[in-house]
Design a protein around this motif. Structure first.
Motif, mmCIF file in Angstrom:
data_model
loop_
_atom_site.group_PDB
_atom_site.id
_atom_site.type_symbol
_atom_site.label_atom_id
_atom_site.label_comp_id
_atom_site.label_asym_id
_atom_site.label_seq_id
_atom_site.Cartn_x
_atom_site.Cartn_y
_atom_site.Cartn_z
ATOM 1 N N ILE A 177 0.860 -1.178 0.000
ATOM 2 C CA ILE A 177 0.000 0.000 0.000
ATOM 3 C C ILE A 177 0.901 1.235 0.000
ATOM 4 C CG2 ILE A 177 -1.807 1.292 1.191
ATOM 5 C CD1 ILE A 177 -2.783 -1.403 0.201
ATOM 6 N N ALA A 178 0.695 2.105 -0.966
ATOM 7 C CA ALA A 178 1.479 3.342 -1.062
ATOM 8 C C ALA A 178 0.610 4.403 -1.720
ATOM 9 C CB ALA A 178 2.761 3.112 -1.859
ATOM 10 N N LEU A 245 10.116 1.800 -4.494
ATOM 11 C CA LEU A 245 8.921 2.645 -4.438
ATOM 12 C C LEU A 245 9.236 4.022 -3.883
ATOM 13 C CD1 LEU A 245 7.480 0.012 -5.188
ATOM 14 C CD2 LEU A 245 5.629 0.687 -3.654
ATOM 15 N N ASN A 246 10.147 4.087 -2.954
ATOM 16 C CA ASN A 246 10.540 5.392 -2.425
ATOM 17 C C ASN A 246 11.197 6.240 -3.516
ATOM 18 O OD1 ASN A 246 11.073 7.308 -0.172
ATOM 19 N ND2 ASN A 246 13.206 6.819 -0.635
ATOM 20 N N ALA A 247 11.992 5.599 -4.381
ATOM 21 C CA ALA A 247 12.649 6.325 -5.477
ATOM 22 C C ALA A 247 11.638 6.884 -6.467
ATOM 23 C CB ALA A 247 13.631 5.405 -6.187
ATOM 24 N N PRO A 251 6.567 6.118 -1.432
ATOM 25 C CA PRO A 251 7.074 5.208 -0.397
ATOM 26 C C PRO A 251 5.951 4.380 0.202
ATOM 27 C CG PRO A 251 6.998 7.462 0.415
ATOM 28 C CD PRO A 251 6.740 7.531 -1.060
ATOM 29 N N ILE A 252 6.289 3.159 0.608
ATOM 30 C CA ILE A 252 5.301 2.265 1.194
ATOM 31 C C ILE A 252 4.782 2.856 2.501
ATOM 32 C CG2 ILE A 252 4.926 -0.054 2.130
ATOM 33 C CD1 ILE A 252 7.062 -1.065 0.194
ATOM 34 N N LEU A 253 3.498 2.756 2.689
ATOM 35 C CA LEU A 253 2.846 3.339 3.855
ATOM 36 C C LEU A 253 3.448 2.782 5.151
ATOM 37 C CD1 LEU A 253 0.536 5.259 4.724
ATOM 38 C CD2 LEU A 253 -0.985 3.251 4.691
ATOM 39 N N TYR A 254 3.770 3.684 6.071
ATOM 40 C CA TYR A 254 4.317 3.385 7.396
ATOM 41 C C TYR A 254 5.728 2.794 7.337
ATOM 42 C CZ TYR A 254 -0.650 3.806 8.568
ATOM 43 O OH TYR A 254 -1.945 4.251 8.695
ATOM 44 N N GLN A 274 3.207 -1.507 5.328
ATOM 45 C CA GLN A 274 2.187 -2.093 4.451
ATOM 46 C C GLN A 274 2.829 -2.810 3.265
ATOM 47 O OE1 GLN A 274 -1.526 -1.946 5.207
ATOM 48 N NE2 GLN A 274 -0.118 -2.037 6.945
ATOM 49 N N LEU A 275 3.548 -3.874 3.614
ATOM 50 C CA LEU A 275 4.218 -4.718 2.622
ATOM 51 C C LEU A 275 4.016 -6.171 3.011
ATOM 52 C CD1 LEU A 275 6.069 -4.963 0.124
ATOM 53 C CD2 LEU A 275 8.032 -4.823 1.682
#
Length: 302
Positions: A177-178, A245-247, A251-254, A274-275
């Motif tokens: 989740i992102a 995902l951050n790049a 970024p992934i939630l939390y 959330q991975l």
């Protein structure tokens, strides 16, 4: 049976560790050596382990603080922590045969014993549950990540399963989740060179070095603010999905590391990353069967 064939039994899921006493030292006692060799463990902790009968020589005779030093002797000891935060989430074994276990891991549970966790690790839990001392994780899964992880039950064929991952013959799918973005056209392939970052337990991207990591990203569903993504890594770098995902500025939630490192209290189990390691598939190198497993957990859009 020789002294080198002896091994202390497993206690509460913890197997004995072993260290060999080196030659050419001036230590008078084994206790003195242990305190000097393992400087991160306080002398009072070694004192307690000796008092509790948790340190043995190679003949499985208990060692006390006065036992003389003898070079090249094998010393066994057990790792226990005086204070350990309980992780109040269950794991689930979803498959078992003669060779492997496939386990659905909860968030916040470390896979193998580390400095802060021994009893509250998945490996020790499983050893307690199954009585199988030779259990060993075949691949990595972060403490923060939930989902599927595979364990070997036999040292004799562990390498065959590890080679599957080394040869990229295991298909792994993750859910995350992102933030939702309309900037990207899905499916989207992300590639980069990843290397150790700062702090040392993080990873970063170096745009000047050759690609060594790759992830295919699909959008399964979204609302106005967030999306549920399907992530298909074809490489297995540490923190790969989180860094990728951050790049992309999603970024992934939390995520407690990316984009910024934030330190939570050990007993704070709110806002899990959330991975989810959702699916594993491979051809079993021993049975030659096609294997596919799915996590029983799920992630939902906020």
């Amino acid at each position: 049976m020789s002294a080198h064939d002896l091994k202390p039994p497993m206690i509460h899921g913890v197997s004995a560790s072993c260290v060999v006493l080196p030659s050419h030292t001036n230590y008078k006692t084994i206790f003195e050596f242990l305190c000097a060799h393992f400087q991160h463990i306080h002398a009072s902790e070694w004192q307690k382990r000796c008092d509790d009968g948790l340190v043995f020589d190679q003949y499985l005779m208990p060692i006390n603080t006065f036992t003389p030093y003898q070079a090249q002797q094998h010393i066994f000891y057990y790792r226990f922590l005086a204070h350990e935060v309980n992780v109040p989430f269950p794991h689930h074994i979803i498959f078992e045969n003669n060779d492997i276990l496939v386990v659905d891991k909860p968030h916040f549970l470390t896979v193998s014993p580390t400095g802060r966790y021994v009893q509250q690790t998945l490996l020790v839990r499983l050893k307690q549950q199954t009585g199988i001392e030779d259990l060993s994780p075949i691949h990595r899964l972060d403490r923060e990540t939930a989902g599927l992880i595979m364990f070997s039950k036999k040292p004799t064929n562990r390498a065959a399963y590890q080679q599957l991952f080394a040869d990229r013959k295991v298909t792994k799918h993750y859910h995350a989740i992102a933030q939702y973005t309309s900037r990207l056209s899905f499916p989207y392939q992300f590639q980069c060179h990843m290397k150790k970052g700062e702090p040392f337990y993080t990873m970063c991207i170096d745009p000047h070095l050759p690609v060594n990591s790759e992830t295919m990203i699909e959008c399964l569903m979204h609302n106005q603010n967030y999306a549920k993504y399907l992530l298909k890594p074809s490489s297995g770098k540490q923190h790969q999905l989180r860094v990728h995902l951050n790049a992309l500025d999603i970024p992934i939630l939390y995520d407690p590391f990316y984009p910024l490192v934030t330190h939570k209290e050990e007993h704070d189990f709110r806002q899990p990353l959330q991975l989810l390691a959702y699916m594993l598939a491979f051809t079993d190198p021993i049975t030659k069967q096609n294997m596919q497993f799915f996590s029983r957990q799920s992630l939902t859009l906020p």
